[in-house]
Design an enzyme around this catalytic site. Structure first.
Site, PDB file in Angstrom:
ATOM      1  N   ALA A  77      48.625  46.052  27.487  1.00 53.19           N
ATOM      2  CA  ALA A  77      48.133  44.641  27.846  1.00 53.19           C
ATOM      3  C   ALA A  77      46.589  45.151  28.336  1.00 53.19           C
ATOM      4  CB  ALA A  77      48.914  44.213  28.876  1.00 53.19           C
ATOM      5  N   GLY A 116      43.465  42.978  36.870  1.00 52.37           N
ATOM      6  CA  GLY A 116      44.714  43.707  36.123  1.00 52.37           C
ATOM      7  C   GLY A 116      45.567  42.446  35.591  1.00 52.37           C
ATOM      8  N   ASN A 117      46.580  43.275  35.184  1.00 55.05           N
ATOM      9  CA  ASN A 117      47.909  42.414  34.867  1.00 55.05           C
ATOM     10  C   ASN A 117      49.206  43.142  35.067  1.00 55.05           C
ATOM     11  OD1 ASN A 117      48.920  44.331  32.340  1.00 55.05           O
ATOM     12  ND2 ASN A 117      46.421  43.828  31.851  1.00 55.05           N
ATOM     13  N   ARG A 118      50.108  42.650  34.715  1.00 50.47           N
ATOM     14  CA  ARG A 118      51.564  42.741  35.401  1.00 50.47           C
ATOM     15  C   ARG A 118      52.229  43.972  34.497  1.00 50.47           C
ATOM     16  NH1 ARG A 118      53.266  39.222  39.110  1.00 50.47           N
ATOM     17  NH2 ARG A 118      52.494  37.239  39.081  1.00 50.47           N
ATOM     18  N   SER A 119      51.419  44.411  33.346  1.00 49.24           N
ATOM     19  CA  SER A 119      52.365  45.422  32.532  1.00 49.24           C
ATOM     20  C   SER A 119      52.665  46.714  33.438  1.00 49.24           C
ATOM     21  CB  SER A 119      51.513  45.717  31.460  1.00 49.24           C
ATOM     22  OG  SER A 119      52.060  46.775  30.645  1.00 49.24           O
TER      23      SER A 119
END
Ligand code: CTP
Length: 403
Positions: free
Chosen positions: A272, A205-208
Site C-alpha cells: 500500500a 502511514g496506512n493500515r497494511s
C-alpha cells in the site's frame, strides 16, 4: 494417512534448529523419519532425533539391512527436506554420490526435495557451491536462499539457516501439491505500507500489515522462484528463501522495486503505497505552539505500478519485454468492479487483484477475498480464505501467462 517426511540433517551447527523443525512437523500430523549425516550426529545425537521423531535413527546404510533402508526410505517419502544443508552435502547430492544413508535417500526419492542451506558466507558464495546449487535447482529441487544474520562465532553475513517456522511453511506448501512452476523465474513482491515522514517522530502511514505480500513471497519460494521482497514497515519474520529489502517511504520503495524489476520476470505490487507525502520534512520535532497549528502541505508520490507498466510498454517497442507479468493490488470500498477495471487500464498491468475493504477483510487479518481482473480474459473470483490460498491462485494465474 499422515504425510511422510524425511528430515535430512547435515553436519552444521544449525543442526540443533532442525529439532524445532522436526517438532513443527510431528505436532502438525506428519510422519517424520530423521536421516542425519555422520557429522550431524556430532552436533545433535541419535537419542535426540529418535526421541523427538519416535523412530530409530541411523546415518548408515548398514543398519537394519534386511529392510533395505537405502532404497525404501526415499521411495516411500512424500517430501524430503534437508536442513541444514551444508556445502559438502549439496556437493555430494549434486554429483550423485551415495556414501551414507541420506545421499542414498536423495537418489531414490521421487518426491519434492527442499534444501535449506546453512554455512559461512564464503562457502555459500564459492563458485563450486553456487554451481552445485544451480545443478540441484535445474533438477527440480527447491534450494532456499540462506538468511542473512549472525553466523557461528563472531561472523555475520549470508548463510544463516532460515527460521524453522519459515522452512516448515515452505514444506507445507510443497506438500499441498504446489509444483515448481516458477523455477528459474525472478519475481519481485512489494509488501506492507509506506510511511511518509512529517518530522523525525511522526509519519503519514496506512493500515497494511504486509501479510498478503509475505504470503505471496513465501508461496513463490515454495514454487521455485527467486524472490526479492521489498518490505515497507512490516513486523513479520523474513520468509525463508526470499531476499528482503527493507524500505520506509514511497520514494525508497520505488527505488528498490525498479532496481529489482530490471531483471525480473514478474513484479507484484502488493504494498500500500502512500499517494502523497509532506512537501517538507521537518528536521526537528514539531512543537506545540500557541494558536493554530501550521498546515502540512502534501505533494504527489510517483505511481510505481503505472511507471512499471509504462516502462514495459516502451521496452516492448524495443523488443525487451521485461517484466513479463505485472500484477497490481487495489483496495476499494465501493463500486469495486468499475473502479478496478478503470485502475487496471490506467496502470497498464496484466492482473489487478481487487479487495473489498471493510467487514474485517483485508487489513491485518489472516483471511482475504478478492476478484482478479485481467487485461484480457474474464475476472476470477477468489472466495474468502487464507491469504496463502489467495497467493496460490495469483501465482497460478501468473504462471499461466509466463511463456
Ligand atoms: N501503487 C503504486 N504507487 C503509488 C500508489 C499505488 O505503485 N504511488 C500501486 C499499489 O502497490 C497497488 C496499486 O498501485 O498495486 C493500486 O493502489 P491504489 O492505492 O488502490 O491505487 P491508486 O492509484 O492510489 O488509486 P486510488 O485513487 O483508488 O487511491
Amino acid at each position: 494417512m499422515k504425510p511422510r517426511v524425511v528430515l535430512g540433517v547435515g553436519g552444521g551447527i544449525a543442526a540443533y534448529k532442525a529439532c524445532e523443525l522436526l517438532r513443527l512437523f510431528t505436532e502438525s500430523g506428519h510422519d517424520v523419519r530423521v536421516v542425519p549425516t555422520r557429522d550431524a550426529l556430532k552436533f545433535v545425537g541419535e537419542a535426540t532425533w529418535a526421541a523427538l521423531s519416535g523412530k530409530a535413527v541411523s546415518a548408515e546404510v548398514w543398519d537394519a539391512v534386511e529392510e533395505v533402508p537405502h532404497v525404501r526410505i526415499g521411495k516411500s517419502a512424500d517430501l524430503v527436506v534437508v536442513a541444514p544443508a551444508t556445502a559438502d552435502l549439496m556437493a555430494r547430492a549434486a554429483h550423485g554420490l551415495a556414501n551414507d544413508l541420506l545421499t542414498n535417500t536423495l537418489l531414490t526419492a521421487r518426491c519434492p526435495v527442499v534444501f535449506a542451506p546453512a554455512m559461512h558466507t564464503e562457502m555459500w558464495e564459492h563458485p563450486a557451491t553456487q554451481a552445485n546449487v544451480a545443478t540441484l535447482r535445474e533438477r527440480g529441487a527447491i534450494v532456499v536462499e540462506p538468511a542473512v544474520g549472525r553466523l557461528t562465532g563472531v561472523d555475520t553475513g549470508k548463510g544463516r539457516l532460515p527460521d524453522p517456522e519459515e522452512i516448515f511453511r515452505i514444506c507445507r506448501d510443497v506438500l499441498k501439491g504446489s509444483t515448481a512452476d516458477l523455477a528459474g523465474r525472478r519475481v519481485v513482491v512489494s509488501a506492507g505500507g509506506t510511511r511518509e515522514a512529517i518530522d523525525p517522530v511522526r509519519f503519514i502511514g496506512n493500515r497494511s500489515s504486509g501479510l498478503q505480500g509475505y504470503a505471496l513471497a513465501r508461496t513463490a519460494v515454495a514454487r521455485g522462484a527467486e524472490v526479492t521482497l521489498v518490505a515497507a514497515n512490516v513486523g513479520l519474520p523474513d520468509p525463508a528463501g526470499a531476499r528482503v529489502v527493507r524500505v520506509e517511504s514511497a520514494i525508497q520503495l520505488r527505488e528498490a522495486v525498479l532496481a529489482a524489476a530490471e531483471d525480473a520476470d514478474v513484479v507484484v505490487m502488493a504494498a500500500a503505497v502512500a499517494d502523497f507525502r509532506p512537501v517538507r520534512q521537518q528536521a526537528t520535532k514539531i512543537k506545540k505552539t500557541p494558536g493554530e497549528p501550521e498546515p502540512i502541505y502534501l505533494t504527489k508520490n510517483p505511481d510505481i505500478l503505472a511507471e512499471l507498466g509504462e516502462t514495459r510498454r516502451k521496452q516492448r517497442e524495443q523488443g525487451q519485454p521485461y517484466p513479463e507479468v505485472i500484477v497490481g493490488f487495489a483496495a476499494e470500498t465501493d463500486d469495486v468492479l468499475a473502479n478496478g477495471r478503470a485502475k487496471l487500464a490506467r496502470k497498464g498491468c496484466d492482473l489487478l487483484v481487487v479487495n473489498q475493504v471493510g467487514e474485517n477483510l483485508a487489513f491485518g487479518t489472516p483471511d482475504n477475498a478478492a476478484i482478479v481482473l485481467a487485461a484480457d480474459g474474464d475476472p476470477v473470483e477468489i472466495p474468502r480464505g487464507p491469504k496463502e490460498d489467495l497467493a496460490g491462485i495469483v501465482w497460478d494465474l501468473v504462471a499461466g501467462r509466463l511463456v
